[in-house]
Design an enzyme around this catalytic site. Structure first.
Site, PDB file in Angstrom:
ATOM      1  N   HIS A  63      -2.986  -0.684 -13.527  1.00  0.00           N
ATOM      2  CA  HIS A  63      -3.614  -1.370 -12.246  1.00  0.00           C
ATOM      3  C   HIS A  63      -2.533  -1.061 -11.239  1.00  0.00           C
ATOM      4  O   HIS A  63      -2.912  -0.939  -9.888  1.00  0.00           O
ATOM      5  CB  HIS A  63      -3.696  -2.750 -12.687  1.00  0.00           C
ATOM      6  CG  HIS A  63      -4.463  -3.639 -11.623  1.00  0.00           C
ATOM      7  ND1 HIS A  63      -5.742  -3.134 -11.157  1.00  0.00           N
ATOM      8  CD2 HIS A  63      -4.137  -4.759 -10.981  1.00  0.00           C
ATOM      9  CE1 HIS A  63      -6.081  -3.893 -10.214  1.00  0.00           C
ATOM     10  NE2 HIS A  63      -5.213  -4.912 -10.159  1.00  0.00           N
ATOM     11  N   HIS A  95      -5.472   0.501  -2.526  1.00  0.00           N
ATOM     12  CA  HIS A  95      -6.208  -0.256  -3.709  1.00  0.00           C
ATOM     13  C   HIS A  95      -7.717  -0.384  -3.170  1.00  0.00           C
ATOM     14  O   HIS A  95      -8.134  -1.358  -2.352  1.00  0.00           O
ATOM     15  CB  HIS A  95      -5.826  -1.720  -3.578  1.00  0.00           C
ATOM     16  CG  HIS A  95      -6.424  -2.543  -4.975  1.00  0.00           C
ATOM     17  ND1 HIS A  95      -7.451  -2.171  -5.694  1.00  0.00           N
ATOM     18  CD2 HIS A  95      -6.098  -3.904  -5.410  1.00  0.00           C
ATOM     19  CE1 HIS A  95      -7.645  -3.228  -6.545  1.00  0.00           C
ATOM     20  NE2 HIS A  95      -6.951  -4.114  -6.578  1.00  0.00           N
ATOM     21  N   CYS A 147     -11.633  -6.659  -8.663  1.00  0.00           N
ATOM     22  CA  CYS A 147     -10.751  -5.285  -8.661  1.00  0.00           C
ATOM     23  C   CYS A 147     -11.230  -4.588  -9.976  1.00  0.00           C
ATOM     24  O   CYS A 147     -10.895  -3.580 -10.299  1.00  0.00           O
ATOM     25  CB  CYS A 147      -9.455  -5.422  -8.464  1.00  0.00           C
ATOM     26  SG  CYS A 147      -9.084  -6.117  -6.873  1.00  0.00           S
ATOM     27  N   PHE A 161      -9.097 -10.546  -9.447  1.00  0.00           N
ATOM     28  CA  PHE A 161      -8.943 -11.852  -9.010  1.00  0.00           C
ATOM     29  C   PHE A 161      -9.960 -12.592  -9.979  1.00  0.00           C
ATOM     30  O   PHE A 161     -10.945 -12.220 -10.176  1.00  0.00           O
ATOM     31  CB  PHE A 161      -9.135 -12.082  -7.616  1.00  0.00           C
ATOM     32  CG  PHE A 161      -8.130 -11.807  -6.738  1.00  0.00           C
ATOM     33  CD1 PHE A 161      -7.117 -11.358  -6.978  1.00  0.00           C
ATOM     34  CD2 PHE A 161      -8.474 -11.916  -5.156  1.00  0.00           C
ATOM     35  CE1 PHE A 161      -6.104 -10.998  -6.200  1.00  0.00           C
ATOM     36  CE2 PHE A 161      -7.393 -11.430  -4.315  1.00  0.00           C
ATOM     37  CZ  PHE A 161      -6.235 -11.119  -4.901  1.00  0.00           C
ATOM     38  N   LYS A 170      -2.843   4.086  -7.079  1.00  0.00           N
ATOM     39  CA  LYS A 170      -2.739   3.220  -6.014  1.00  0.00           C
ATOM     40  C   LYS A 170      -1.593   3.453  -4.921  1.00  0.00           C
ATOM     41  O   LYS A 170      -1.922   3.111  -3.773  1.00  0.00           O
ATOM     42  CB  LYS A 170      -2.881   1.839  -6.344  1.00  0.00           C
ATOM     43  CG  LYS A 170      -4.087   1.470  -7.088  1.00  0.00           C
ATOM     44  CD  LYS A 170      -4.373  -0.030  -7.350  1.00  0.00           C
ATOM     45  CE  LYS A 170      -5.575  -0.399  -8.057  1.00  0.00           C
ATOM     46  NZ  LYS A 170      -5.434   0.008  -9.516  1.00  0.00           N
ATOM     47  N   GLU A 210       2.313  -6.401 -15.757  1.00  0.00           N
ATOM     48  CA  GLU A 210       1.563  -5.267 -16.567  1.00  0.00           C
ATOM     49  C   GLU A 210       2.474  -4.399 -17.224  1.00  0.00           C
ATOM     50  O   GLU A 210       2.343  -3.979 -18.410  1.00  0.00           O
ATOM     51  CB  GLU A 210       0.901  -4.486 -15.531  1.00  0.00           C
ATOM     52  CG  GLU A 210      -0.097  -3.054 -16.394  1.00  0.00           C
ATOM     53  CD  GLU A 210      -0.888  -2.454 -15.349  1.00  0.00           C
ATOM     54  OE1 GLU A 210      -1.632  -1.890 -15.695  1.00  0.00           O
ATOM     55  OE2 GLU A 210      -0.481  -2.831 -14.007  1.00  0.00           O
TER      56      GLU A 210
END
Length: 418
Positions: free
Chosen positions: A304, A341, A164, A404, A336, A315
């Site tokens: 994110h 996403h 991502c 990831f 998002k 975060e």
């Protein structure tokens, strides 16, 4: 060696909010959701039956049917966003030195739809009989290749793959190639089209996706206590990055200036972010250092913010540690919540959101926040810009993307001052 300045001179997007940049931006500032029932396959037996799909996309507006059949959906989306961005930039391919224009375009997964169709269509009795375009349709670098071939760009050409964080890494590489003098302009961004049986089923198996099937429009709810996973999105976003003097010489319009990028690794877990946000702290610090900026100079962070229980907490913790008291004065939002996403395309779309936020003085909201009771691990005194866009002068914005494997990438865009 004196580094070159790098500006943004063209933008293009195709997203769950609209098939053009203007439609996407209008959707973002108006708090529109792109979520709805999955239409690309029968999802009735899946734990998650909804996603943020691109709607009404017709690749035949880009090319003839024969050529379109040679491309996976993700590459077609990439070509659409790139065409809009190149047109927007007014780059004249008849006059430019095409050896000095590159393409660095990301995908986190690539042609999963093609892979799925070919493998599911394999007949053990009949033996191997694959489409001759199977491999070139599937590979993650082919969008970059397709864009370069369409326009004849012969400069640096490759794909970045870091889950991502992929398209923020692509933007970072493009930025560095230009400021080191290795290119005049680079077409950069990312594309993804993973709303397939394998894509949805795979993320479901990890319990990563929201299963709010009775209310998909409100399923993506970053920083809310009832968040239960991310919502899959698809689309593509493209930025034209250009060396400042080259842009000024041709009279290009300038959206903003890229001033710094950062990268880091969590070095912690296959899929989970570090609970204390160690990698997130480091990547934001690295971006600030690269830009030569102090934390208090950032006015907006597009986080994110995927709407996962653990990721949102780490975060928020990282932002508090990096920005200190200023964390309570800058704006934070997760687009998002509206787009879902976009995986490998997320960073590029969010870089565009930051660029337009700086240019237009509007901060897109984090929608779907309803809960009055607070998650004890999230400090709600932070300005998450919930539910409604906010008008505010923004001189600098930072975008975070985490993938990831612990891959983290951040970029900073500033208001352009000659």
């Amino acid at each position: 060696m004196e580094l070159k300045r790098v500006v943004v001179t063209g933008l293009g997007a195709i997203s769950p909010l609209g098939n053009t940049l203007s439609e996407t931006w209008e959707g973002l500032i108006n708090g529109k959701t792109g979520a709805g029932p999955i239409t690309q396959f029968d999802a009735s037996k899946f734990k998650t039956q909804f996603a943020c799909e691109v709607k009404g996309f017709d690749p035949l507006q880009l090319m003839d049917r024969k050529e379109a059949r040679k491309c996976d959906r993700y590459a077609l989306l990439a070509l659409s966003a790139a065409a809009e961005a190149i047109t927007d930039s007014a780059l004249d391919t008849e006059k430019e030195d095409l050896d000095r224009i590159g393409v660095i375009f990301a995908a986190g997964i690539g042609g999963i739809k093609t892979f799925e169709e070919e493998v599911m269509g394999y007949d053990e009795e009949r033996g191997p009989r694959f489409n001759p375009f199977f491999i070139p349709k599937m590979i993650s670098d082919i969008a970059a290749g397709q864009i370069s071939m369409k326009y004849g760009f012969r400069g640096p050409n490759f794909a970045t793959v870091s889950a991502c964080a992929s398209s923020t890494n692509a933007i970072s590489d493009a930025f560095n190639y230009i400021r080191l003098g290795k290119a005049n302009a680079i077409v950069t961004g990312g594309a993804e089209a993973a709303i397939t049986r394998a894509g949805v089923g795979g993320f479901n198996a990890m319990n990563a996706l929201s299963t709010r099937n009775d209310d998909p429009e409100r399923a993506s709810r970053p920083f809310s206590a009832s968040r239960d996973g991310f919502v899959m999105g698809e689309g593509a976003a493209c930025l034209i990055l250009e060396e400042l003097e080259h842009a000024l010489a041709r009279g290009a319009k300038i959206y903003g200036e890229i001033v710094g990028t950062g990268m880091s690794a969590d070095a912690y877990h296959l899929t989970a972010s570090h609970p204390e946000g160690l990698g997130a702290k480091l990547v934001m610090k690295n971006a600030l250092e690269d830009a030569g900026m102090k934390p208090e100079e950032i006015d907006y962070i597009n986080v994110h913010g995927t709407s996962t229980p653990v990721g949102d907490i780490s975060e928020a913790k990282a932002i508090k540690e990096v920005f200190g008291e200023h964390a309570y004065h800058l704006n934070i939002s997760s687009t998002k919540s509206m787009t879902g996403h976009l995986l490998g395309a997320a960073g590029a779309l969010e870089a565009i959101a930051c660029t337009l936020a700086v240019k237009e003085g509007i901060i897109p909201p984090t929608i779907n926040h309803e809960e009055g009771d607070e998650d004890a691990e999230i400090d709600y005194k932070l300005n998450f810009t919930f539910n409604k866009a906010q008008k505010k002068e923004i001189n600098a914005a930072l975008s975070n993307t985490f993938g990831f494997g612990g891959h983290n990438a951040s970029m900073i865009v500033k208001k352009f001052i000659k």
